[in-house]
Enzyme design. Structure first.
Site, PDB file in Angstrom:
ATOM      1  N   ASN A   6       0.874  -1.169   0.000  1.00  0.00           N
ATOM      2  CA  ASN A   6       0.000   0.000   0.000  1.00  0.00           C
ATOM      3  C   ASN A   6       0.917   1.226   0.000  1.00  0.00           C
ATOM      4  OD1 ASN A   6      -1.839   2.012   0.427  1.00  0.00           O
ATOM      5  ND2 ASN A   6      -2.359   1.401   2.532  1.00  0.00           N
ATOM      6  N   LYS A   8       0.159   4.179  -0.417  1.00  0.00           N
ATOM      7  CA  LYS A   8      -0.532   5.377   0.093  1.00  0.00           C
ATOM      8  C   LYS A   8      -0.295   6.554  -0.853  1.00  0.00           C
ATOM      9  CE  LYS A   8      -0.347   3.466   4.699  1.00  0.00           C
ATOM     10  NZ  LYS A   8      -0.272   3.661   6.144  1.00  0.00           N
ATOM     11  N   HIS A  85      -9.690   1.258   4.408  1.00  0.00           N
ATOM     12  CA  HIS A  85      -8.454   1.460   5.179  1.00  0.00           C
ATOM     13  C   HIS A  85      -8.735   2.469   6.288  1.00  0.00           C
ATOM     14  CE1 HIS A  85      -4.420   2.720   6.251  1.00  0.00           C
ATOM     15  NE2 HIS A  85      -3.994   1.591   5.712  1.00  0.00           N
ATOM     16  N   GLU A  87      -7.212   4.927   7.319  1.00  0.00           N
ATOM     17  CA  GLU A  87      -6.974   6.338   6.965  1.00  0.00           C
ATOM     18  C   GLU A  87      -8.151   6.900   6.183  1.00  0.00           C
ATOM     19  OE1 GLU A  87      -3.105   5.800   5.217  1.00  0.00           O
ATOM     20  OE2 GLU A  87      -2.282   5.347   7.202  1.00  0.00           O
ATOM     21  N   GLU A 149      -5.805  -4.822  10.607  1.00  0.00           N
ATOM     22  CA  GLU A 149      -4.839  -3.752  10.830  1.00  0.00           C
ATOM     23  C   GLU A 149      -5.191  -2.999  12.118  1.00  0.00           C
ATOM     24  OE1 GLU A 149      -2.608  -2.591   7.041  1.00  0.00           O
ATOM     25  OE2 GLU A 149      -4.386  -1.332   7.156  1.00  0.00           O
ATOM     26  N   GLY A 155       2.179   2.294  11.159  1.00  0.00           N
ATOM     27  CA  GLY A 155       3.221   3.322  11.128  1.00  0.00           C
ATOM     28  C   GLY A 155       3.868   3.625  12.472  1.00  0.00           C
ATOM     29  N   SER A 190       2.968  -1.906  10.637  1.00  0.00           N
ATOM     30  CA  SER A 190       4.381  -1.932  11.021  1.00  0.00           C
ATOM     31  C   SER A 190       5.114  -3.241  10.711  1.00  0.00           C
ATOM     32  CB  SER A 190       4.545  -1.588  12.508  1.00  0.00           C
ATOM     33  OG  SER A 190       4.220  -0.234  12.739  1.00  0.00           O
TER      34      SER A 190
END
Ligand code: PGA
Length: 226
Positions: A6, A8, A85, A87, A149, A155, A190
């Site tokens: 991904n 992003k 996702h 985000e 996730e 991250g 991560s």
């Protein structure tokens, strides 16, 4: 195993030219899916590796300025779409939209990769069962993958223990089974060169990777299990 990159909102022309150089002829028994930003999809001329995207429109209505439909993505060769996702959920994508997007992707033969996960370590992980149920509510077939996730792991450099991961993967698989479907579930958050071997001991069917997918050498080493 299934390995999903991904990217992003990262990279530029040069980066995707490099990605193409590495993956256009890449051979692997595993399923590898690369998800660039929409605008860079034409740079990836892939054969053994699949093209994915990071979102699809929730509807086919042509009056949707700035949206990109599953039909267009399939037309460009996309085989997978990350949907829901965290985000995007943060930007207001609610479960009902995730369900519509799953429907749209499947309508055009694009496999949805639906992300689910808890926000903080203290959250009750049973909430993922509701996310799974909602994502399956408008499906038209069984072609769907989930990715667990934990948002706090994305991250952050922190990962759950293998026991924790396996516990949540079971909740996800059980919720899907209750809805009459067997699914593959990835782990994301991560994943890196230091922890991927440990993560491989979990029951995950593969990894969804953000940051490390930008480090092309590391990403290839993870795929190879090095
Ligand atoms: P990360 O991102 O690997 O950088 O934690 C994963 C993701 O957001 O899908």
């Amino acid at each position: 195993m299934i390995f999903v990159a991904n990217y992003k909102m990262n990279g530029d022309k040069n980066f995707y030219i490099k990605v193409n150089k590495i993956f256009s002829k890449f051979k692997s028994l595993d399923t590898i899916v690369l998800c660039p930003p929409f605008v860079y999809t034409p740079f990836l001329k892939l054969k053994n590796v699949a093209l994915g995207v990071q979102n699809v429109a929730a509807q086919e209505n042509k009056q949707s300025t700035g949206e990109i439909s599953a039909r267009m993505l399939a037309d460009l060769g996309a085989k997978y779409a990350i949907i829901g996702h965290s985000e995007r959920r943060e930007m207001g994508e609610i479960d009902e939209m995730v369900a519509l997007k799953v429907n749209m992707a499947q309508t055009y033969g694009v496999t949805p990769i639906v992300c689910v996960g808890e926000k903080s370590k203290d959250d009750n992980v049973m909430l993922v069962a509701d996310q799974v149920k909602a994502a399956l509510s408008k499906r038209i077939n069984d072609d769907i993958i989930f990715a667990y996730e934990p948002i706090w792991a994305i991250g952050s450099g922190e990962i759950p223990t293998i026991d924790q991961i396996d516990k949540v993967l079971k909740i996800i698989r059980d919720a899907a089974e209750e809805n009459g479907i067997n699914i593959k579930v990835l782990y994301g958050g991560s994943v890196n060169l230091k922890n991927h071997k440990e993560l491989r001991t979990s029951t995950a069917d593969g990894f969804l990777m953000g940051g490390v997918s930008l480090k092309l050498d590391d990403f290839v080493s993870i795929i190879k299990g090095e």
